[in-house]
Motif scaffolding. Structure first.
Motif, mmCIF file in Angstrom:
data_model
loop_
_atom_site.group_PDB
_atom_site.id
_atom_site.type_symbol
_atom_site.label_atom_id
_atom_site.label_comp_id
_atom_site.label_asym_id
_atom_site.label_seq_id
_atom_site.Cartn_x
_atom_site.Cartn_y
_atom_site.Cartn_z
ATOM 1 N N ALA A 38 0.935 -1.311 -0.038
ATOM 2 C CA ALA A 38 0.049 0.065 -0.137
ATOM 3 C C ALA A 38 0.842 1.240 0.251
ATOM 4 C CB ALA A 38 -1.104 -0.096 1.360
ATOM 5 N N ALA A 39 2.221 1.204 0.505
ATOM 6 C CA ALA A 39 2.997 2.466 0.589
ATOM 7 C C ALA A 39 3.229 2.925 -0.863
ATOM 8 C CB ALA A 39 4.079 2.088 1.481
ATOM 9 N N ALA A 40 3.552 1.838 -1.543
ATOM 10 C CA ALA A 40 3.896 2.083 -3.233
ATOM 11 C C ALA A 40 2.781 2.764 -3.768
ATOM 12 C CB ALA A 40 4.491 0.652 -3.651
ATOM 13 N N ILE A 41 1.577 1.973 -3.514
ATOM 14 C CA ILE A 41 0.400 2.575 -4.219
ATOM 15 C C ILE A 41 0.066 4.018 -3.841
ATOM 16 C CG2 ILE A 41 -2.424 2.201 -4.469
ATOM 17 C CD1 ILE A 41 -1.480 -0.989 -4.198
ATOM 18 N N ALA A 42 0.169 4.408 -2.488
ATOM 19 C CA ALA A 42 -0.112 5.704 -2.210
ATOM 20 C C ALA A 42 1.013 6.675 -2.948
ATOM 21 C CB ALA A 42 0.102 5.924 -0.472
ATOM 22 N N ALA A 43 2.189 6.261 -3.132
ATOM 23 C CA ALA A 43 3.130 7.141 -4.016
ATOM 24 C C ALA A 43 2.598 7.218 -5.426
ATOM 25 C CB ALA A 43 4.478 6.438 -3.713
ATOM 26 N N TRP A 44 1.978 6.132 -5.865
ATOM 27 C CA TRP A 44 1.822 6.160 -7.203
ATOM 28 C C TRP A 44 0.502 6.975 -7.514
ATOM 29 C CZ3 TRP A 44 2.020 0.264 -7.402
ATOM 30 C CH2 TRP A 44 3.653 0.022 -7.659
ATOM 31 N N THR A 45 -0.500 7.093 -6.717
ATOM 32 C CA THR A 45 -1.780 7.670 -6.689
ATOM 33 C C THR A 45 -1.416 9.305 -6.216
ATOM 34 O OG1 THR A 45 -2.554 7.501 -4.479
ATOM 35 C CG2 THR A 45 -3.305 5.889 -6.111
ATOM 36 N N ASP A 46 -0.460 9.473 -5.485
ATOM 37 C CA ASP A 46 0.039 10.837 -5.200
ATOM 38 C C ASP A 46 0.875 11.608 -6.720
ATOM 39 O OD1 ASP A 46 -0.474 10.891 -2.608
ATOM 40 O OD2 ASP A 46 1.260 10.770 -1.946
ATOM 41 N N ALA A 47 1.338 10.651 -7.460
ATOM 42 C CA ALA A 47 1.865 11.273 -8.839
ATOM 43 C C ALA A 47 0.928 11.275 -9.759
ATOM 44 C CB ALA A 47 2.909 10.338 -9.197
ATOM 45 N N GLY A 48 -0.217 11.054 -9.597
ATOM 46 C CA GLY A 48 -1.321 11.124 -10.671
ATOM 47 C C GLY A 48 -1.712 9.827 -11.377
ATOM 48 N N ARG A 49 -1.247 8.814 -10.645
ATOM 49 C CA ARG A 49 -1.458 7.516 -11.720
ATOM 50 C C ARG A 49 -2.720 6.877 -11.205
ATOM 51 N NH1 ARG A 49 4.395 7.415 -11.070
ATOM 52 N NH2 ARG A 49 5.253 7.655 -13.173
ATOM 53 N N GLU A 50 -3.281 5.995 -11.943
ATOM 54 C CA GLU A 50 -4.734 5.479 -11.740
ATOM 55 C C GLU A 50 -4.439 4.090 -11.092
ATOM 56 O OE1 GLU A 50 -8.299 3.828 -14.158
ATOM 57 O OE2 GLU A 50 -7.310 5.712 -14.847
ATOM 58 N N VAL A 51 -4.916 3.646 -10.217
ATOM 59 C CA VAL A 51 -4.651 2.235 -9.620
ATOM 60 C C VAL A 51 -5.930 1.699 -9.226
ATOM 61 C CG1 VAL A 51 -3.636 0.700 -8.042
ATOM 62 C CG2 VAL A 51 -2.411 2.971 -8.635
ATOM 63 N N THR A 52 -6.478 0.399 -9.977
ATOM 64 C CA THR A 52 -7.741 -0.136 -9.531
ATOM 65 C C THR A 52 -7.197 -1.618 -8.677
ATOM 66 O OG1 THR A 52 -8.645 0.808 -11.442
ATOM 67 C CG2 THR A 52 -9.688 -1.262 -10.580
ATOM 68 N N TYR A 53 -8.304 -1.669 -7.866
ATOM 69 C CA TYR A 53 -7.806 -3.148 -7.031
ATOM 70 C C TYR A 53 -9.200 -4.156 -7.675
ATOM 71 C CZ TYR A 53 -5.376 -0.913 -3.225
ATOM 72 O OH TYR A 53 -4.486 -0.315 -2.543
ATOM 73 N N VAL A 54 -8.563 -5.506 -7.935
ATOM 74 C CA VAL A 54 -9.662 -6.633 -8.238
ATOM 75 C C VAL A 54 -9.254 -7.741 -6.929
ATOM 76 C CG1 VAL A 54 -10.156 -8.236 -9.774
ATOM 77 C CG2 VAL A 54 -9.890 -5.817 -10.665
ATOM 78 N N LEU A 55 -10.467 -8.095 -6.361
ATOM 79 C CA LEU A 55 -10.161 -9.210 -5.502
ATOM 80 C C LEU A 55 -10.783 -10.446 -5.817
ATOM 81 C CD1 LEU A 55 -10.039 -6.328 -4.106
ATOM 82 C CD2 LEU A 55 -9.386 -7.920 -2.062
ATOM 83 N N ALA A 56 -9.946 -11.420 -5.794
ATOM 84 C CA ALA A 56 -10.709 -12.842 -6.226
ATOM 85 C C ALA A 56 -11.790 -13.219 -5.104
ATOM 86 C CB ALA A 56 -9.851 -13.934 -6.295
ATOM 87 N N THR A 57 -11.695 -12.708 -3.972
ATOM 88 C CA THR A 57 -12.529 -13.195 -2.724
ATOM 89 C C THR A 57 -12.979 -12.086 -1.895
ATOM 90 O OG1 THR A 57 -11.284 -13.721 -0.831
ATOM 91 C CG2 THR A 57 -11.482 -15.659 -2.831
ATOM 92 N N ARG A 58 -14.020 -12.170 -1.189
ATOM 93 C CA ARG A 58 -14.337 -11.253 -0.223
ATOM 94 C C ARG A 58 -13.762 -11.691 1.203
ATOM 95 N NH1 ARG A 58 -18.557 -7.807 -2.589
ATOM 96 N NH2 ARG A 58 -19.165 -8.831 -4.591
ATOM 97 N N GLY A 59 -12.798 -12.547 1.317
ATOM 98 C CA GLY A 59 -12.247 -12.874 2.510
ATOM 99 C C GLY A 59 -13.127 -13.429 3.416
ATOM 100 N N GLU A 60 -14.379 -14.139 3.148
ATOM 101 C CA GLU A 60 -15.472 -14.512 3.807
ATOM 102 C C GLU A 60 -15.090 -15.521 4.726
ATOM 103 O OE1 GLU A 60 -16.148 -16.935 -0.045
ATOM 104 O OE2 GLU A 60 -15.498 -14.579 0.719
ATOM 105 N N ALA A 61 -14.142 -16.341 4.754
ATOM 106 C CA ALA A 61 -13.534 -17.557 5.312
ATOM 107 C C ALA A 61 -12.382 -17.137 6.502
ATOM 108 C CB ALA A 61 -13.244 -18.681 4.348
ATOM 109 N N GLY A 62 -12.316 -15.677 6.468
ATOM 110 C CA GLY A 62 -11.093 -15.439 7.179
ATOM 111 C C GLY A 62 -11.030 -15.197 8.653
ATOM 112 N N ILE A 63 -12.152 -15.077 9.384
ATOM 113 C CA ILE A 63 -12.275 -14.895 10.641
ATOM 114 C C ILE A 63 -12.902 -15.789 11.438
ATOM 115 C CG2 ILE A 63 -13.331 -13.210 12.699
ATOM 116 C CD1 ILE A 63 -13.097 -10.966 10.280
ATOM 117 N N ASP A 64 -12.430 -16.609 12.086
ATOM 118 C CA ASP A 64 -13.250 -17.983 12.575
ATOM 119 C C ASP A 64 -14.457 -17.726 13.330
ATOM 120 O OD1 ASP A 64 -12.996 -20.925 13.289
ATOM 121 O OD2 ASP A 64 -13.049 -20.057 15.429
#
Length: 251
Positions: A38-64
Motif C-alpha cells: 500500500a505504501a507504493a500505491i500511495a506514492a503512485w496515486t500521489d503522482a497522478g497514476r490510476e490504480v484499481t483493485y480486483v480481489l478474487a474473494t471477499r475474505g469471507e472465510a478469514g475470521i473464525d
C-alpha cells in the motif's frame, strides 16, 4: 561458510518503472495489498497514476468467529476503506470462494476480463510461490491468484484464448508491460516507501475486525511494526531508503 565470514553482497534493487499511467492490482483477499504494497500505491496515486483493485474473494472465510455471510460484507467494507486511504477509488470483487480458489481457466478468464476492462500497463499481484522464502508456507489462494494473474497478463492480449470475452465487448488488451509481484522472496525492484508509509499503516488498520481477530496486540502498534520492519528490511538493497520491494516480470 564460516560463521564469522561476511555475508555475500546483495544485488541492489532497481527503481520500479515509472513510465506508465494505469495499474491493476489483483490479489486473493481483502488485506493482501495492505500487507503487501500500500505504501507504493500511495506514492503512485500521489503522482497522478490510476490504480484499481480486483480481489478474487471477499475474505469471507478469514475470521473464525464470524460466519461467511456476515464476514464477507464486513471485509468488503474494510477493503474499500483501506483502498480509499491510499487514493484508490475502484475496488472490484470476482466472487471466487475464499480458501478454495482454484487455479485454472475460469480464474484466468476472470482476471483477463478485468485486465481488458481496465487496460493497465502495470499489473500487481502477490507472491505466487509455494513459500514466502524458506519454510514459511504460502496459502493456496495466494498461489492460485498470483500465478493466474501472471498468465492472464498474456491471455488478455490474445483474442483466441477466451473469444467469449470479445463477444462480451471486451477487446484484447496487449498493453501490459510488467507484472510486479509483492511479497516475493526474490525481489528485483523497489519503490521508496517514505511518503506513503504512514498512509499504508492507516490502510492496513482499516481492516480492524480482521486484525483484532488475528492478534491480541494493539492494532495500530501491530500494523506500524509489521509495515515499518518490512520497509526497513528492503532498505539495505535500496540506498538505505525504506521501500516496498517487488519481483518484476517484463512483457
Amino acid at each position: 561458510m564460516s560463521p564469522h565470514a561476511p555475508k555475500p553482497a546483495q544485488t541492489p534493487l532497481e527503481p520500479m518503472p515509472d513510465d506508465w499511467t494505469r495499474a491493476l492490482a489483483v490479489v486473493a483477499h481483502p488485506d493482501d495489498l495492505e500487507y503487501g504494497c500500500a505504501a507504493a500505491i500511495a506514492a503512485w496515486t500521489d503522482a497522478g497514476r490510476e490504480v484499481t483493485y480486483v480481489l478474487a474473494t471477499r475474505g469471507e472465510a478469514g475470521i473464525d468467529t464470524l460466519a461467511p455471510d456476515t464476514c464477507g460484507p464486513l471485509r468488503e467494507r474494510e477493503q474499500r476503506a483501506g483502498a480509499a486511504v491510499v487514493g484508490v477509488d475502484t475496488v472490484e470483487f470476482l466472487d471466487h470462494k475464499d480458501g478454495v480458489v482454484e487455479y485454472g481457466t475460469a480464474l484466468r478468464r476472470d482476471i483477463a476480463a478485468a485486465i481488458r476492462r481496465h487496460r493497465p500497463e502495470l499489473v500487481i499481484t502477490l507472491n505466487h510461490r509455494d513459500t514466502w522464502g524458506g519454510v514459511a508456507w504460502n496459502t493456496p489462494d495466494h498461489v492460485a491468484v498470483g500465478r493466474a494473474t501472471l498468465d492472464a497478463a498474456g491471455d488478455a492480449g490474445n483474442r483466441w484464448i477466451f473469444p467469449e470475452l470479445t463477444e462480451r465487448g471486451l477487446e484484447p488488451w496487449d498493453g501490459v508491460r510488467w507484472v510486479a509481484v509483492a511479497g516475493s522472496a526474490q525481489p528485483t525492484h523497489a519503490v521508496d516507501a517514505t511518503a506513503g508509509l504512514e498512509r499504508s499503516v492507516r490502510s492496513l488498520l482499516a481492516h480492524r475486525t480482521y486484525i483484532e481477530a488475528l492478534t491480541d496486540e494493539d492494532p495500530e502498534t501491530y500494523c506500524r511494526t509489521f509495515l515499518t520492519q518490512n520497509a526497513q528490511a528492503a532498505a539495505d538493497r535500496f540506498g538505505g531508503k525504506p521501500a516496498v520491494a517487488f519481483e518484476v516480470f517484463g512483457r
